[in-house]
Write an enzyme that holds these catalytic residues in place. Structure first.
Site, PDB file in Angstrom:
ATOM      1  N   LYS A 295       1.043  -1.124   0.052  1.00 15.57           N
ATOM      2  CA  LYS A 295       0.143   0.027   0.240  1.00 15.57           C
ATOM      3  C   LYS A 295       0.753   1.373  -0.099  1.00 15.57           C
ATOM      4  O   LYS A 295       0.774   2.111  -0.856  1.00 15.57           O
ATOM      5  CB  LYS A 295      -0.961  -0.054   1.200  1.00 15.57           C
ATOM      6  CG  LYS A 295      -1.387   1.447   1.499  1.00 15.57           C
ATOM      7  CD  LYS A 295      -2.447   1.291   2.561  1.00 15.57           C
ATOM      8  CE  LYS A 295      -1.693   1.618   4.075  1.00 15.57           C
ATOM      9  NZ  LYS A 295      -1.291   2.910   4.462  1.00 15.57           N
ATOM     10  N   ASN A 296       1.806   1.413   0.864  1.00 17.01           N
ATOM     11  CA  ASN A 296       2.628   2.566   1.112  1.00 17.01           C
ATOM     12  C   ASN A 296       3.633   3.029   0.079  1.00 17.01           C
ATOM     13  O   ASN A 296       4.384   3.853  -0.369  1.00 17.01           O
ATOM     14  CB  ASN A 296       3.222   2.397   2.430  1.00 17.01           C
ATOM     15  CG  ASN A 296       2.315   2.624   3.484  1.00 17.01           C
ATOM     16  OD1 ASN A 296       1.127   3.114   3.074  1.00 17.01           O
ATOM     17  ND2 ASN A 296       2.704   2.413   4.740  1.00 17.01           N
TER      18      ASN A 296
ATOM     19  N   CYS B 168      -4.877  12.575  13.029  1.00 17.56           N
ATOM     20  CA  CYS B 168      -5.876  11.487  12.950  1.00 17.56           C
ATOM     21  C   CYS B 168      -5.614  10.454  14.273  1.00 17.56           C
ATOM     22  O   CYS B 168      -5.093  11.070  15.105  1.00 17.56           O
ATOM     23  CB  CYS B 168      -5.423  10.611  11.558  1.00 17.56           C
ATOM     24  SG  CYS B 168      -3.818  10.062  11.792  1.00 17.56           S
TER      25      CYS B 168
ATOM     26  N   ARG C  80       0.064  14.969  12.795  1.00 13.73           N
ATOM     27  CA  ARG C  80       0.766  14.419  11.929  1.00 13.73           C
ATOM     28  C   ARG C  80       1.281  15.572  10.958  1.00 13.73           C
ATOM     29  O   ARG C  80       0.712  16.009   9.987  1.00 13.73           O
ATOM     30  CB  ARG C  80       0.301  13.326  10.915  1.00 13.73           C
ATOM     31  CG  ARG C  80      -0.109  12.064  11.941  1.00 13.73           C
ATOM     32  CD  ARG C  80      -0.506  11.005  11.074  1.00 13.73           C
ATOM     33  NE  ARG C  80       0.328  10.410  10.116  1.00 13.73           N
ATOM     34  CZ  ARG C  80      -0.187   9.481   9.312  1.00 13.73           C
ATOM     35  NH1 ARG C  80      -1.296   8.803   9.377  1.00 13.73           N
ATOM     36  NH2 ARG C  80       0.559   9.079   8.349  1.00 13.73           N
TER      37      ARG C  80
ATOM     38  N   VAL D 205       3.006  18.720   8.667  1.00 14.94           N
ATOM     39  CA  VAL D 205       3.665  18.529   7.267  1.00 14.94           C
ATOM     40  C   VAL D 205       4.918  19.555   7.031  1.00 14.94           C
ATOM     41  O   VAL D 205       5.123  19.957   5.858  1.00 14.94           O
ATOM     42  CB  VAL D 205       2.468  18.560   6.178  1.00 14.94           C
ATOM     43  CG1 VAL D 205       1.685  17.453   6.225  1.00 14.94           C
ATOM     44  CG2 VAL D 205       1.840  19.848   6.376  1.00 14.94           C
ATOM     45  N   ASP D 206       5.404  20.109   8.071  1.00 14.21           N
ATOM     46  CA  ASP D 206       6.471  20.853   7.982  1.00 14.21           C
ATOM     47  C   ASP D 206       7.590  20.877   7.234  1.00 14.21           C
ATOM     48  O   ASP D 206       8.239  21.301   6.461  1.00 14.21           O
ATOM     49  CB  ASP D 206       6.900  21.436   9.577  1.00 14.21           C
ATOM     50  CG  ASP D 206       7.410  20.423  10.521  1.00 14.21           C
ATOM     51  OD1 ASP D 206       6.509  19.252  10.481  1.00 14.21           O
ATOM     52  OD2 ASP D 206       8.628  20.436  11.002  1.00 14.21           O
TER      53      ASP D 206
ATOM     54  N   ASP E 158       4.313   0.694  12.057  1.00 12.70           N
ATOM     55  CA  ASP E 158       3.201   0.054  11.551  1.00 12.70           C
ATOM     56  C   ASP E 158       2.987  -1.417  11.873  1.00 12.70           C
ATOM     57  O   ASP E 158       1.754  -1.990  11.674  1.00 12.70           O
ATOM     58  CB  ASP E 158       3.096   0.259  10.019  1.00 12.70           C
ATOM     59  CG  ASP E 158       3.053   1.671   9.428  1.00 12.70           C
ATOM     60  OD1 ASP E 158       2.568   2.612  10.298  1.00 12.70           O
ATOM     61  OD2 ASP E 158       3.294   2.033   8.246  1.00 12.70           O
TER      62      ASP E 158
ATOM     63  N   VAL F 183       7.753   7.026  17.046  1.00  7.49           N
ATOM     64  CA  VAL F 183       7.426   7.650  15.941  1.00  7.49           C
ATOM     65  C   VAL F 183       6.065   8.282  15.882  1.00  7.49           C
ATOM     66  O   VAL F 183       6.101   9.499  15.601  1.00  7.49           O
ATOM     67  CB  VAL F 183       7.503   6.475  14.645  1.00  7.49           C
ATOM     68  CG1 VAL F 183       7.119   7.391  13.162  1.00  7.49           C
ATOM     69  CG2 VAL F 183       8.751   5.979  14.636  1.00  7.49           C
TER      70      VAL F 183
ATOM     71  N   ARG G 281      -8.755  -0.376   4.393  1.00  6.41           N
ATOM     72  CA  ARG G 281      -7.953   0.401   3.761  1.00  6.41           C
ATOM     73  C   ARG G 281      -6.643   0.101   3.511  1.00  6.41           C
ATOM     74  O   ARG G 281      -6.030   0.519   2.471  1.00  6.41           O
ATOM     75  CB  ARG G 281      -7.774   1.851   4.863  1.00  6.41           C
ATOM     76  CG  ARG G 281      -8.979   2.697   4.964  1.00  6.41           C
ATOM     77  CD  ARG G 281      -8.359   3.722   5.926  1.00  6.41           C
ATOM     78  NE  ARG G 281      -7.645   4.462   5.372  1.00  6.41           N
ATOM     79  CZ  ARG G 281      -6.984   5.891   5.576  1.00  6.41           C
ATOM     80  NH1 ARG G 281      -7.564   6.306   6.877  1.00  6.41           N
ATOM     81  NH2 ARG G 281      -5.994   6.372   5.014  1.00  6.41           N
TER      82      ARG G 281
HETATM   83  C1  EPZ Z   1       3.946   7.122   6.486  1.00  7.72           C
HETATM   84  O1  EPZ Z   1       3.314   8.291   6.944  1.00  7.72           O
HETATM   85  C2  EPZ Z   1       3.011   5.910   6.210  1.00  7.72           C
HETATM   86  N1  EPZ Z   1       1.799   6.289   5.280  1.00  7.72           N
HETATM   87  C3  EPZ Z   1       2.490   5.413   7.720  1.00  7.72           C
HETATM   88  O2  EPZ Z   1       1.721   4.346   7.528  1.00  7.72           O
HETATM   89  C4  EPZ Z   1       3.714   5.212   8.615  1.00  7.72           C
HETATM   90  O3  EPZ Z   1       3.273   5.090  10.043  1.00  7.72           O
HETATM   91  C5  EPZ Z   1       4.757   6.363   8.545  1.00  7.72           C
HETATM   92  O4  EPZ Z   1       5.213   6.692   7.187  1.00  7.72           O
HETATM   93  C6  EPZ Z   1       6.001   5.856   9.375  1.00  7.72           C
HETATM   94  O5  EPZ Z   1       6.642   4.842   8.897  1.00  7.72           O
HETATM   95  C7  EPZ Z   1       2.387   6.275   4.092  1.00  7.72           C
HETATM   96  O6  EPZ Z   1       3.240   5.765   3.470  1.00  7.72           O
HETATM   97  C8  EPZ Z   1       1.196   6.642   3.257  1.00  7.72           C
HETATM   98  P1  EPZ Z   1       6.307  10.317   8.426  1.00  7.72           P
HETATM   99  P2  EPZ Z   1       4.036   9.553   6.802  1.00  7.72           P
HETATM  100  O7  EPZ Z   1       6.264  11.501   7.762  1.00  7.72           O
HETATM  101  O8  EPZ Z   1       4.738   9.766   5.622  1.00  7.72           O
HETATM  102  C9  EPZ Z   1       6.714  13.451  11.827  1.00  7.72           C
HETATM  103  C10 EPZ Z   1       0.119   2.739   7.889  1.00  7.72           C
HETATM  104  O9  EPZ Z   1      -0.521   2.184   8.989  1.00  7.72           O
HETATM  105  N2  EPZ Z   1       6.814  14.412  10.805  1.00  7.72           N
HETATM  106  O10 EPZ Z   1       7.567   9.173   8.097  1.00  7.72           O
HETATM  107  O11 EPZ Z   1       2.838  10.502   7.296  1.00  7.72           O
HETATM  108  C11 EPZ Z   1       5.609  12.694  11.954  1.00  7.72           C
HETATM  109  O12 EPZ Z   1       4.583  13.318  12.957  1.00  7.72           O
HETATM  110  C12 EPZ Z   1       0.301   4.455   8.124  1.00  7.72           C
HETATM  111  O13 EPZ Z   1       0.239   2.268   6.830  1.00  7.72           O
HETATM  112  C13 EPZ Z   1       6.915  15.772  11.102  1.00  7.72           C
HETATM  113  O14 EPZ Z   1       7.277  16.085  12.160  1.00  7.72           O
HETATM  114  O15 EPZ Z   1       4.910   9.581   8.176  1.00  7.72           O
HETATM  115  C14 EPZ Z   1       6.090  11.263  12.532  1.00  7.72           C
HETATM  116  O16 EPZ Z   1       6.225  11.380  14.088  1.00  7.72           O
HETATM  117  C15 EPZ Z   1      -0.043   5.023   9.265  1.00  7.72           C
HETATM  118  N3  EPZ Z   1       6.817  16.759  10.189  1.00  7.72           N
HETATM  119  C16 EPZ Z   1       7.431  11.303  11.858  1.00  7.72           C
HETATM  120  O17 EPZ Z   1       7.738  12.385  11.620  1.00  7.72           O
HETATM  121  C17 EPZ Z   1       6.508  16.429   8.739  1.00  7.72           C
HETATM  122  O18 EPZ Z   1       6.547  17.084   7.974  1.00  7.72           O
HETATM  123  C18 EPZ Z   1       7.337  10.170  10.834  1.00  7.72           C
HETATM  124  O19 EPZ Z   1       6.213  10.603  10.051  1.00  7.72           O
HETATM  125  C19 EPZ Z   1       6.227  14.957   8.466  1.00  7.72           C
HETATM  126  C20 EPZ Z   1       6.208  13.960   9.580  1.00  7.72           C
END
Ligand code: EPZ
Length: 423
Positions: A22-23, A117, A122, A124-125, A308, A330, A400
């Site tokens: 999926k990811n 969520c 979460r 997006v900075d 995950d 995480v 999902r």
């Molecule tokens: C991806 O989410 C996955 N989703 C998530 O899978 C997974 O839990 C996550 O990576 C971590 O492995 C998809 O691939 C679609 P991150 P993502 O940016 O990209 C912080 C599942 O169950 N962060 O790697 O949104 C964030 O809050 C899902 O399949 C910032 O601070 O995760 C987190 O603590 C749920 N600023 C950490 O980084 C940002 O701009 C890692 O998040 C972005 C993230």
């Protein structure tokens, strides 16, 4: 809404074939639909609601997407829209993946700001910072992210955030950088198998990315990307979930289509706990010859233990003898499933980012509720091992990210029925 009715206690036996990741497919489909100048064909695409939701987002932007026999045919349309509206983005956070590619292709993007969520805030900075580093102007106004750039220009940046590398920001910035002028270096890049698959796909489209699979990606911008054909890697988290399901039911399950390199930390922890894993060229045989014992787990970015798989591991450890500690590094609030597992007889206490699990000798079936995708998966896994009937409601979360999970489990000897939830 639908629910699963699970009659626990069956020992799982047989072979389960893992679906596409999926990811991986989500960003790959975005790259194909927005960055490519011709049709791309993706094979091994899982049949999931998240893939359908993303397809709707991409069709809203003007791409044309058709699914046939597990493959997606993606045709980017020349005159694309640059706006991804709230109605679509709110259904799936991964819609943020369109931001970088739209700026790279059209010079501008307007994407609804994704909310928090059930697994915590979460932000997006890092996505925004990365695009600003590439010479985009980014503004957040009235719930939307506006990004604009006359010309993206490569730069040297570090994308590590407070919680380590970001999967989403790495994907977003890497996609945008493929069409930027000059060279981009992303330090502190995420190394998850789905990032590697995305980079491999982009190179097949004509991108020039070096350092794939490492934390330093070097992207030499090119003028144009073409359509291509690609087979999506298998889903490491689905595989890990079935490995846990086999182990917790004291079963004998061959998980087909996964490699040890995709899932090293989960394999190590299951082995440490007493699960026997025999790796072959096509997958892994999972058996539990001895008593399962407690292990400590800390979630970290790849190649460490994936967040995950944290929920599924918690279910597994709830019946392993001794005290296990899980530390979630995480997603800070990703523990909602602990309370549901306790309703099934587990003994789990939460202390901030730690879950302290005292193994119990058995779980009992109970009505429980899925609060997110992986929290739903663990309730199914726990229901398989529990004595009596478990009813898992809100299974739309599970749909999902798991393709026909009940069929795959029933083929292994489980007793799960999908029913309409009329309450
Ligand atoms: C991806 O989410 C996955 N989703 C998530 O899978 C997974 O839990 C996550 O990576 C971590 O492995 C998809 O691939 C679609 P991150 P993502 O940016 O990209 C912080 C599942 O169950 N962060 O790697 O949104 C964030 O809050 C899902 O399949 C910032 O601070 O995760 C987190 O603590 C749920 N600023 C950490 O980084 C940002 O701009 C890692 O998040 C972005 C993230």
């Amino acid at each position: 809404m639908q629910k699963f009715i699970i009659n626990g206690g069956a020992r799982l036996e047989g072979t389960v074939k893992i679906s596409g990741s999926k990811n991986a497919v989500l960003p790959i489909a975005v790259a194909a639909a927005i960055l490519g100048d011709g049709v791309s064909v993706l094979h091994n695409v899982p049949n999931l609601t998240d893939v359908k939701t993303l397809s709707a987002v991409l069709e809203g932007l003007g791409a044309s997407i058709n699914r046939k026999n597990g493959s997606l045919y993606i045709e980017p349309i020349n005159r694309m829209e640059y706006e991804a509206p709230y109605d679509l983005v709110r259904k799936m956070r991964a819609s943020i993946y369109v931001l970088g590619p739209l700026v790279a292709k059209l010079g501008r993007a307007k994407v609804s700001f994704p909310g928090g969520c059930a697994i915590g805030p979460r932000p997006v900075d890092l996505h925004i910072r990365g695009l600003e580093n590439l010479n985009a102007n980014v503004d957040v106004k009235k719930g939307y992210i506006y990004a604009q750039s006359e010309k993206l220009i490569g730069s040297d940046m570090n994308l590590t955030g407070q919680y380590g590398p970001s999967v989403g920001a790495t994907a977003n910035v890497m996609m945008a950088a493929t069409l930027a002028e000059g060279t981009t270096i992303i330090r502190g890049a995420a190394r998850e198998p789905h990032i590697t698959d995305l980079a491999t796909f982009l190179n097949a489209m004509g991108a020039e990315i070096e350092g794939i699979g490492t934390s330093k990606l070097t992207i030499h911008g090119v003028k144009q990307l073409h359509g291509t054909e690609h087979t999506v890697i298998s889903d490491d988290i689905e595989a890990g979930t079935f490995m846990v399901a086999g182990a917790i039911t004291n079963g004998d399950v061959f998980v087909e289509g996964i490699t040890h390199e995709q899932i090293p930390a989960v394999s190590d922890k299951l082995s440490e706990s007493g699960v026997q894993l025999n790796w072959t060229e096509t997958g892994v045989q999972v058996t539990t010859p001895k008593e399962l014992k407690a292990v400590d787990v800390k979630t970290v970015p790849f190649p460490g233990f994936p967040t995950d798989m944290q929920a599924q591991m918690m279910g597994f450890l709830s019946v392993a003898s001794g005290k296990s500690i899980i530390t979630e590094n995480v997603h800070t609030d990703r523990f909602i499933h602990a309370a549901e597992l306790n309703r099934m007889g587990a003994d789990i206490k939460l202390e901030g980012r730690k879950a302290i699990i005292n193994g119990v000798s058995y779980l009992s079936g109970a009505p429980v509720m899925a609060s997110d995708l992986r929290a739903g998966a663990v309730l199914v896994v726990a229901g398989l091992a529990a004595a009596g009937e478990t009813i898992v409601s809100r299974i739309y979360h599970i749909d999902r990210g798991y393709e026909a999970i009940e069929n795959k489990l029933n083929n292994l000897g489980a007793d799960i029925v999908r029913a309409d939830d009329i309450t």
